[in-house]
Enzyme design. Structure first.
Site, PDB file in Angstrom:
ATOM      1  N   CYS A   1       0.960  -1.418  -0.103  1.00 59.17           N
ATOM      2  CA  CYS A   1       0.280   0.002   0.203  1.00 59.17           C
ATOM      3  C   CYS A   1       1.036   1.368  -0.565  1.00 59.17           C
ATOM      4  O   CYS A   1       1.732   1.531   0.708  1.00 59.17           O
ATOM      5  CB  CYS A   1      -0.888  -0.036   1.322  1.00 59.17           C
ATOM      6  SG  CYS A   1      -2.479   1.581   1.399  1.00 59.17           S
TER       7      CYS A   1
ATOM      8  N   CYS B   1     -11.098   9.051   8.285  1.00 55.44           N
ATOM      9  CA  CYS B   1      -9.641   8.942   7.893  1.00 55.44           C
ATOM     10  C   CYS B   1      -8.711   9.718   8.716  1.00 55.44           C
ATOM     11  O   CYS B   1      -9.161  10.415   8.306  1.00 55.44           O
ATOM     12  CB  CYS B   1      -9.601   8.935   6.482  1.00 55.44           C
ATOM     13  SG  CYS B   1      -7.906   8.388   6.038  1.00 55.44           S
TER      14      CYS B   1
ATOM     15  N   GLY C   1      -2.683  10.730   1.590  1.00 53.04           N
ATOM     16  CA  GLY C   1      -3.020  11.180   0.275  1.00 53.04           C
ATOM     17  C   GLY C   1      -3.980  10.639  -0.389  1.00 53.04           C
ATOM     18  O   GLY C   1      -4.726  10.073  -0.789  1.00 53.04           O
TER      19      GLY C   1
ATOM     20  N   SER D   1      -6.269   4.246  -6.344  1.00 52.12           N
ATOM     21  CA  SER D   1      -8.222   4.497  -5.194  1.00 52.12           C
ATOM     22  C   SER D   1      -7.834   5.721  -5.161  1.00 52.12           C
ATOM     23  O   SER D   1      -7.463   6.072  -4.983  1.00 52.12           O
ATOM     24  CB  SER D   1      -7.510   3.687  -3.998  1.00 52.12           C
ATOM     25  OG  SER D   1      -9.063   3.772  -3.325  1.00 52.12           O
TER      26      SER D   1
ATOM     27  N   SER E   1     -13.488   4.754  -3.468  1.00 56.52           N
ATOM     28  CA  SER E   1     -13.525   4.820  -1.919  1.00 56.52           C
ATOM     29  C   SER E   1     -14.856   5.641  -2.205  1.00 56.52           C
ATOM     30  O   SER E   1     -15.554   7.319  -2.420  1.00 56.52           O
ATOM     31  CB  SER E   1     -12.476   6.118  -1.530  1.00 56.52           C
ATOM     32  OG  SER E   1     -11.654   5.268  -1.629  1.00 56.52           O
TER      33      SER E   1
END
Length: 377
Positions: free
Chosen positions: A109, A123, A170, A202, A224
């Site tokens: 990731c 988040c 980000g 993403s 997302s």
């Protein structure tokens, strides 16, 4: 500017830009392939050791070039095999990178920015504010560090990293050019050789850049979403106020239609207790995605300090998933990995100079209202 900063960092040159660099030196195109292998497959930072290049060329590169990596300042290994690296980049801030091992693959990731400007309410990264975009070298440097940590380098090495997801700190589409160049390196046979199906970008829904992305590269796409209606998504993912769900789903379908193969989008949906995990939300989600080729990745919320949200019970998560499956969707529950080292989804923060003072405002707001969010953010 120091001599080091004046040099060209070859780590960050895409395959096309590497060819252009050697063409400017009067060299043949194959020199670019050699250099990509030396850097990304052999992990060689010293030009003197690149013995298939002439001595004059190596001397010239030593004068004008460098291979400079982000500085690893911390690494931690979870009991479940997850690894996290904290890397310091120019300016002193830090970024975080996470490796997640599974039976048949290893997923890295990768972060694309220092902090994030989108301020999604669930988040941790978004609560730290935004500093700047990462350079190509800083993005691909994360892959380099992780790849070289597992094994002896070389063309025929065992590749522990089989998948890369641009899901770290980000919003990748707000750092478009650098992210695209880095993904080109990830997929190049002379660098990391990953399949286009195994490199995933993403996005929270930067619709115009989704259109542009489909014109220049054909990586896999994750969206997302996190809410099935605009009213709720406006609260959870503020960019929805600019690009609402109908526009986002239409852009997703257009991107998929541009791909040369039949691929599905991954829809990411973080479940938060009493916020977006009711059966009616599952029903709305099924309707929103009715005509979109996709698989749905359900992510039980990973708590972080002062978030104001709670993780739903397993029964609520299973009920949500089972309803989607009953409507013929592929729906999976993402297992929580690396939460003992703060490496789980939504937990990455690094050390960010918050120019927006968002973190300060967020903490003050939470202290005033410590009730779980859902109706207001």
């Amino acid at each position: 500017m120091s001599e080091t900063n004046q040099k060209i960092n070859l780590l960050g040159l895409s395959p096309a830009k590497m060819e252009a660099f050697f063409a400017d030196l009067g060299e043949k195109k194959f020199r670019a392939q050699q250099m990509l292998k030396w850097i990304h497959q052999y992990g060689e930072p010293n030009f003197d050791n690149m013995t298939n290049m002439s001595k004059p060329l190596r001397a010239r590169m030593s004068e004008i070039c460098e291979i400079r990596l982000p500085e690893v300042v911390y690494e931690d290994f979870s009991k479940d095999g997850t690894r996290k690296w904290v890397m310091r980049v120019d300016g002193g801030s830090a970024i975080e990178t996470v490796y997640i091992p599974e039976k048949d693959r290893g997923t890295l990731c990768v972060s694309s920015q220092i902090g994030c400007s989108l301020d999604c309410s669930f988040c941790s990264t978004g609560k730290q504010g935004f500093n700047r975009d990462l350079s190509v070298a800083e993005i691909i440097g994360q892959v380099y560090v992780a790849a070289m940590s597992f094994h002896e380098p070389g063309e025929r090495r065992e590749r522990k990293i089989t998948n890369v997801v641009m899901m770290g700190m980000g919003e990748p589409l707000l750092n478009f050019d650098n992210v695209v160049d880095a993904m080109q390196l990830m997929m190049d046979d002379n660098a990391y050789g990953l399949s286009k199906r195994r490199v995933t970008l993403s996005t929270s829904g930067v619709v115009p850049m989704m259109e542009k992305l489909g014109d220049v590269i054909d990586v896999s796409l994750a969206v997302s979403l996190h809410a099935p209606n605009d009213e709720l998504r406006n609260q959870l993912v503020p960019i929805n106020k600019k690009y609402p769900i109908k526009e986002l789903i239409a852009a997703t379908n257009r991107y998929l239609n541009k791909l040369p193969d039949r691929r599905k989008a991954t829809i990411e949906y973080t479940l938060m207790e009493g916020v977006n995990d009711e059966l009616e939300h599952a029903e709305q989600l099924a309707e929103v995605l009715r005509d979109t080729p996709c698989k749905i990745n359900l992510i039980p919320f990973n708590p972080f300090p002062n978030s104001g949200y709670k993780r739903p019970s397993n029964n609520r998560v299973y009920r949500f998933r089972d309803y989607l499956i009953s409507k013929n969707f592929i729906a999976t529950i993402r297992s929580t990995r690396g939460d003992d080292i703060d490496a789980a989804c939504g937990q990455l923060v690094g050390r960010v100079e918050d120019r927006t003072r968002r973190s300060e405002r967020y903490i003050n707001a939470v202290q005033l209202d410590d009730s779980p969010r859902g109706n207001s953010v």
